[in-house]
Design an enzyme around this catalytic site. Sequence first.
Site, mmCIF file in Angstrom:
data_model
loop_
_atom_site.group_PDB
_atom_site.id
_atom_site.type_symbol
_atom_site.label_atom_id
_atom_site.label_comp_id
_atom_site.label_asym_id
_atom_site.label_seq_id
_atom_site.Cartn_x
_atom_site.Cartn_y
_atom_site.Cartn_z
ATOM 1 C CE LYS A 88 -4.120 -1.953 2.170
ATOM 2 N NZ LYS A 88 -4.620 -2.521 0.942
ATOM 3 C CB THR B 51 -9.903 -3.552 -2.525
ATOM 4 O OG1 THR B 51 -8.515 -3.239 -2.510
ATOM 5 C CG2 THR B 51 -10.207 -4.471 -3.704
ATOM 6 N N GLY B 52 -11.342 -1.875 -0.305
ATOM 7 C CA GLY B 52 -11.544 -1.192 0.971
ATOM 8 C C GLY B 52 -10.524 -0.205 1.491
ATOM 9 C CB THR C 86 -6.386 0.033 -1.477
ATOM 10 O OG1 THR C 86 -5.687 -1.118 -1.009
ATOM 11 C CG2 THR C 86 -5.566 0.725 -2.551
ATOM 12 C CB SER D 76 -11.368 -5.612 2.803
ATOM 13 O OG SER D 76 -10.071 -6.120 2.948
ATOM 14 N N GLY D 77 -10.215 -6.709 -0.042
ATOM 15 C CA GLY D 77 -9.901 -7.860 -0.896
ATOM 16 C C GLY D 77 -10.328 -9.199 -0.314
ATOM 17 C CG ASP E 140 -8.969 -8.947 -4.587
ATOM 18 O OD1 ASP E 140 -8.646 -7.745 -4.668
ATOM 19 O OD2 ASP E 140 -8.411 -9.746 -3.813
ATOM 20 C CG HIS F 212 -7.532 -12.269 -0.590
ATOM 21 N ND1 HIS F 212 -6.498 -11.910 0.241
ATOM 22 C CD2 HIS F 212 -7.622 -11.298 -1.521
ATOM 23 C CE1 HIS F 212 -5.989 -10.764 -0.182
ATOM 24 N NE2 HIS F 212 -6.654 -10.378 -1.256
#
Length: 143
Positions: free
Chosen positions: A15, A37-38, A40, A57-58, A63, A90
């Site tokens: 990040k 995503t969240g 990020t 979030s991923g 994703d 994930h």
Amino acid sequence: MTVKKIALVAHDRMKKELIEWIKKHQNLLKHHELYATGSTGQAIEKTLNVTVTKMESGPLGGDLQLGAKIVNKEIDILIFFWDPLEAQPHDPDVRALLRIAVVWNLPVACNASTADYLLTSPLFDSDYHPETPDYEAYRNRII
């Protein structure tokens, strides 16, 4: 200038690198529609002071949400700084996102240098649309 729909994703340890890259290109990126995503997306909003359309979030499906947007032609570019040195819980979702981007011939950057190439390409400011692969034979196959 054609407004692009740009998906920005980064694993936790990446990040900071993505945010530094975004700072470098903030004058250009702020004129485009950004998706992420969240967490990020939260970091990007704070950095650029712009609205980012945030997915989950991923690990919670973000994703996959971006993958669905790619299939529906709602994303023009994927910039995904993934961590090559750490396994992700994930990982199947990560692979699915990258796979679907390739399936639909979407421009993808997985590091800063490739992302630089995408943003500085003469095609970036044009109304460029990647050629969509023809999957009719696959769709109509008999099993």
